[in-house]
Scaffold this motif. Structure first.
Motif, PDB file in Angstrom:
ATOM      1  N   ASN A  45      37.726  31.541  44.702  1.00 52.90           N
ATOM      2  CA  ASN A  45      37.482  32.156  43.388  1.00 52.90           C
ATOM      3  C   ASN A  45      38.635  31.927  42.415  1.00 52.90           C
ATOM      4  O   ASN A  45      38.836  32.714  41.487  1.00 52.90           O
ATOM      5  CB  ASN A  45      37.223  33.655  43.549  1.00 52.90           C
ATOM      6  CG  ASN A  45      38.430  34.411  44.091  1.00 52.90           C
ATOM      7  OD1 ASN A  45      39.287  33.830  44.747  1.00 52.90           O
ATOM      8  ND2 ASN A  45      38.487  35.707  43.840  1.00 52.90           N
ATOM      9  N   ILE A  46      39.372  30.845  42.588  1.00 51.92           N
ATOM     10  CA  ILE A  46      40.488  30.531  41.682  1.00 51.92           C
ATOM     11  C   ILE A  46      40.055  30.539  40.213  1.00 51.92           C
ATOM     12  O   ILE A  46      40.773  31.081  39.361  1.00 51.92           O
ATOM     13  CB  ILE A  46      41.123  29.174  42.048  1.00 51.92           C
ATOM     14  CG1 ILE A  46      41.788  29.235  43.430  1.00 51.92           C
ATOM     15  CG2 ILE A  46      42.127  28.730  40.993  1.00 51.92           C
ATOM     16  CD1 ILE A  46      43.048  30.033  43.507  1.00 51.92           C
ATOM     17  N   PRO A  47      38.908  29.973  39.843  1.00 53.43           N
ATOM     18  CA  PRO A  47      38.540  29.985  38.406  1.00 53.43           C
ATOM     19  C   PRO A  47      38.390  31.385  37.823  1.00 53.43           C
ATOM     20  O   PRO A  47      38.557  31.573  36.617  1.00 53.43           O
ATOM     21  CB  PRO A  47      37.207  29.229  38.381  1.00 53.43           C
ATOM     22  CG  PRO A  47      37.250  28.348  39.589  1.00 53.43           C
ATOM     23  CD  PRO A  47      37.952  29.164  40.627  1.00 53.43           C
ATOM     24  N   GLN A  48      38.074  32.377  38.665  1.00 54.70           N
ATOM     25  CA  GLN A  48      37.895  33.736  38.164  1.00 54.70           C
ATOM     26  C   GLN A  48      39.220  34.499  38.079  1.00 54.70           C
ATOM     27  O   GLN A  48      39.332  35.454  37.303  1.00 54.70           O
ATOM     28  CB  GLN A  48      36.937  34.516  39.061  1.00 54.70           C
ATOM     29  CG  GLN A  48      35.481  34.112  38.927  1.00 54.70           C
ATOM     30  CD  GLN A  48      35.183  32.777  39.596  1.00 54.70           C
ATOM     31  OE1 GLN A  48      35.515  32.575  40.763  1.00 54.70           O
ATOM     32  NE2 GLN A  48      34.552  31.870  38.859  1.00 54.70           N
ATOM     33  N   ILE A  49      40.223  34.120  38.859  1.00 53.94           N
ATOM     34  CA  ILE A  49      41.448  34.918  38.914  1.00 53.94           C
ATOM     35  C   ILE A  49      42.680  34.172  38.415  1.00 53.94           C
ATOM     36  O   ILE A  49      43.765  34.762  38.351  1.00 53.94           O
ATOM     37  CB  ILE A  49      41.709  35.433  40.345  1.00 53.94           C
ATOM     38  CG1 ILE A  49      41.937  34.272  41.319  1.00 53.94           C
ATOM     39  CG2 ILE A  49      40.562  36.311  40.815  1.00 53.94           C
ATOM     40  CD1 ILE A  49      42.338  34.717  42.708  1.00 53.94           C
ATOM     41  N   SER A  50      42.543  32.898  38.071  1.00 58.86           N
ATOM     42  CA  SER A  50      43.689  32.137  37.589  1.00 58.86           C
ATOM     43  C   SER A  50      43.232  31.204  36.474  1.00 58.86           C
ATOM     44  O   SER A  50      42.168  31.420  35.881  1.00 58.86           O
ATOM     45  CB  SER A  50      44.349  31.380  38.751  1.00 58.86           C
ATOM     46  OG  SER A  50      45.613  30.881  38.377  1.00 58.86           O
TER      47      SER A  50
END
Length: 522
Positions: free
Chosen positions: A186-191
């Motif tokens: 979920n990198i796109p949602q948290i970074s």
């Protein structure tokens, strides 16, 4: 209060203890002796930290620090070599973000220190994407070691071409060590990885890399994972062929190694806490087929009584020189320290101060909400400087405002409490609410009441409210998609969050820890 203690206990990740020296008989007699030296979640803490995560102060215990950490790596490497062990040095991610060193130097200070301790491969953490692909690429070129991420597709991002691989194979003595990198899905949602990187299922990616490595011969498989200890346990149970997981992300001290039954073999899981306060070591005796015949070792705490590596101390001093004037500027005084360790589970004093600062900076707003994950450290007792503020809020986020219907405001609060212990947990001002973590999805928020003058009273699902927040979650970060998708109007280009916070602290002059029942666990 009882339920809050139960929640805290359920979310606590105590360091596991080693139940037995082996779960299964070794496949063959040991042929190669190896030492894995490892680090995770350093977060730019070159000068060490207090136990609260706040910056060091004269007279207060202070652990970690790049120079002591490097000295510990050097000593561990020498000891391993003396024991006829080949050494492999690994980093499980989140080198970036947490001090002015990153704010000013954008990863170059971290790369320089990693070269000092001899990193040979690294997995990316979520915060390693905070500066976007360009910053990560500059860091990797300075680092000179591969970034391993089997579940990250970089084909559409030319700035990272040639800098990332799914796995790497190291030959140590007579052994092949296959290292498979994994990061959060979920990198796109948290970074902030940009629009071109794709993140895929970790289990499938790990299985593909393991198969590719073993297709070329026997190997010991080490997964270098920035996904948290619970995700690592699940991976070990689901994917055959894993011998070791060197983990990060959850900031858990897993030492001695956690030994568990994996999908087809015993799996050893380790993690070295966070903030450079521990250096990990896992010793492996390997059979000719790559299986682990025996293991040992553990993490070493980096205390202020330990020696520093002189070359690293000089390097850190050079990087620190342009920061000194900035960080010395007086902001306010605090009678007692304000920690950030409870901000992801409930109301916290530093979270109240930050949310109040947002309302002060946006006086037209009805309420303020910010994510606990943006509060990277606490504030110290005594003098609070601009350097402390910038260390607490290192993301360079801006003040944002968004107008929402009441039903979408409640959805935002619901998202905030949906995963207690995560960075999305809300810190608020101008609103009080109750929540129940055991309630069904969509029903965790009980009463929600606006306390400011324009529209006080229970949140009306059909009324509109102006929310002050930060641009990261306003644009959908940490799962706050409703702030992006359901905005009646939005503005993201307010003043830097750290400026608003510093101005609020300066206006107070004397800062005190204060909880006033804004967030109530039912």
């Amino acid at each position: 209060m009882i339920r809050r203690r139960q929640l805290l206990a359920s979310l606590s990740l105590a360091a596991p203890t080693l139940a037995a020296p082996s779960l299964r008989a070794p496949a063959a007699q040991a042929a190669t002796r190896v030492a894995l030296l490892h680090l995770n979640d350093f977060h730019s803490r070159h000068e060490g930290t207090q136990a609260s995560g706040a910056g060091c102060r004269v007279g207060a215990p202070c652990g970690g620090g790049a120079a002591r950490l490097v000295a510990s790596f050097h000593a561990a490497r020498a000891a391993a070599v003396a024991e006829s062990r080949a050494v492999l040095a690994l980093d499980a991610g989140d080198q970036f973000l947490g001090s002015l060193f990153y704010t000013r130097h954008r990863g170059l200070a971290e790369a320089a220190v990693q070269r000092q301790w001899g990193v040979q491969a690294m997995a990316p953490g979520n915060h390693d994407f905070n500066g976007g692909p360009e910053t990560l690429a500059g860091f990797l070129r300075a680092l000179g070691a591969p970034l391993l991420a089997a579940n990250m597709d970089v084909a559409g991002e030319p700035t990272l071409a040639g800098l990332v691989a799914p796995h790497a194979v190291f030959r140590l003595g007579g052994a092949r060590i296959g290292v498979v990198g994994l990061t959060l899905e979920n990198i796109p949602q948290i970074s902030s990885p940009g629009p071109h990187l794709r993140f895929t299922a970790a289990e499938e990616a790990a299985a593909r890399s393991i198969a590719a490595i073993r297709a070329e011969g026997p190997a010991t498989i080490v997964v270098l994972s920035h996904r948290g200890v619970e995700a690592d346990r699940a991976l070990a149970a689901a994917v055959p062929g894993i011998d070791v997981i060197v983990g990060g992300h959850s900031h858990t001290l897993v030492s001695p190694p956690l030994l568990m039954d994996g999908a087809d073999r015993a799996v050893r899981i380790v993690q070295a806490g966070a903030l450079g306060r521990w250096r990990g070591r896992l010793d492996l005796d390997l059979a000719t087929d790559g299986r682990v015949a025996a293991h040992g070792g553990g993490a070493q705490e980096i205390t202020d009584a330990m020696p520093e590596d002189p070359a690293t101390a000089a390097l850190v001093a050079d990087f620190a020189r342009p920061l000194n004037e900035m960080r010395a500027q007086f902001v306010a005084h605090s009678a007692g320290g304000l920690e950030n360790t409870s901000c992801r589970l409930g109301e916290c004093a530093v979270g109240n101060l930050l949310a109040d600062a947002l309302l002060r900076a946006a006086p037209q707003a009805d309420l303020a909400l910010t994510n606990a994950g943006g509060i990277r450290t606490g504030l110290p007792a005594g003098t609070i400087t601009l350097g402390d503020v910038l260390t607490t809020l290192p993301f360079s986020n801006t003040l944002a405002t968004v107008r929402l219907r009441g039903r979408d405001l409640r959805a935002a609060l619901e998202n905030g409490v949906s995963n207690p212990g995560s960075g999305r947990f809300p810190q608020v001002a101008g609103v009080v609410f109750t929540w129940n973590p055991l309630a069904p999805v969509g029903q965790r928020i009980g009463e929600a009441r606006i306390t400011t003058g324009r529209r006080p009273g229970p949140v009306d699902p059909e009324a509109d409210y102006l929310l002050a927040t930060n641009n990261f979650i306003r644009r959908g970060g940490d799962g706050y998609a409703m702030l992006r998708d359901r905005a009646l109007e939005a503005y993201d280009e307010g003043p830097p969050l750290e400026d608003a916070f510093a101005a609020h602290l300066a206006a107070l002059g004397q800062v005190a820890a204060r909880l006033d029942g804004r967030i109530v666990l039912r």
